[in-house]
Design an enzyme around this catalytic site. Structure first.
Site, PDB file in Angstrom:
ATOM      1  N   GLY A 231       5.537  -1.862   3.855  1.00  0.00           N
ATOM      2  CA  GLY A 231       6.526  -1.655   2.807  1.00  0.00           C
ATOM      3  C   GLY A 231       7.090  -0.249   2.888  1.00  0.00           C
TER       4      GLY A 231
ATOM      5  N   LEU B 185       2.819   5.609   4.697  1.00  0.00           N
ATOM      6  CA  LEU B 185       3.634   6.275   5.709  1.00  0.00           C
ATOM      7  C   LEU B 185       3.944   7.725   5.349  1.00  0.00           C
ATOM      8  CD1 LEU B 185       6.135   3.390   6.583  1.00  0.00           C
ATOM      9  CD2 LEU B 185       4.119   4.123   7.888  1.00  0.00           C
TER      10      LEU B 185
ATOM     11  N   HIS C 200       1.967  -0.779  -4.385  1.00  0.00           N
ATOM     12  CA  HIS C 200       2.065   0.541  -3.754  1.00  0.00           C
ATOM     13  C   HIS C 200       3.512   1.037  -3.812  1.00  0.00           C
ATOM     14  CE1 HIS C 200       0.785   3.450  -0.473  1.00  0.00           C
ATOM     15  NE2 HIS C 200       2.106   3.490  -0.352  1.00  0.00           N
TER      16      HIS C 200
END
Length: 173
Positions: free
Chosen positions: A45, A93, A134
């Site tokens: 995502g 990320l 998230h």
């Protein structure tokens, strides 16, 4: 076109995003960039603020691990329901190399709009429920380090100190 994923302690990661009032060409371009960036980074995502946008948009790959990305675009998402809980390892990320133990719901229902301004409900479980929550957190300026288990606090502190130190070194150049 891809964009670099912003990393901690980039200030926009802590800011709550703004609702999309109108779906414009800019939003289409943002979503294209987000999907390409998520795929290039092999992410599950990606939230808009991770690529520097203050819009309330996230994308998730509904086929993680497959060669071909199957993205879902969520504009102005609202969590309708959460069910169960599971504690598992999670990465981000925006925090390369950091993996933490995070408690998330096992199932979620999320209402959002698509690129054609049509409302829809996503019913997700497992990894995709984790990913959606998230990304919703990102849109609210909440980072996964904020949800880390007590056992991971020293790891979070060290990571954040190192990130701040590395940011200072870059600024001094």
């Amino acid at each position: 076109m891809t964009k670099p994923v912003l990393t901690y302690p980039e200030p926009i990661l802590r800011k709550k995003t703004s609702p999309v009032e109108k779906i414009t060409e800019e939003i289409f371009e943002l979503v294209d960039t987000m999907v390409e960036t998520m795929a290039a980074e092999d992410g599950v995502g990606l939230a808009a603020n991770q690529v520097g946008s203050a819009h309330r948009v996230f994308v998730i790959n509904t086929a993680p691990g497959d060669e071909k990305v199957d993205p879902v675009v969520c504009i102005n998402p609202v969590v309708l329901q959460q069910e169960g809980e599971i504690v598992d390892e999670e990465g981000c990320l925006s925090f390369p190399g950091l993996y933490l133990t995070i408690n998330r719901p096992t199932k979620v229902r999320v209402y959002a709009r698509n690129l054609y301004n049509e409302g829809f409900v996503l019913e997700l479980s497992g990894l995709l429920a984790r990913a959606a929550m998230h990304e919703v957190d990102h849109l609210n300026g909440v980072l996964f380090i904020d949800r880390a288990a007590a056992d991971d606090q020293s790891k979070v502190e060290k990571y954040c100190e190192d990130a701040a130190r590395n940011t200072e070194v870059v600024r001094d150049r």
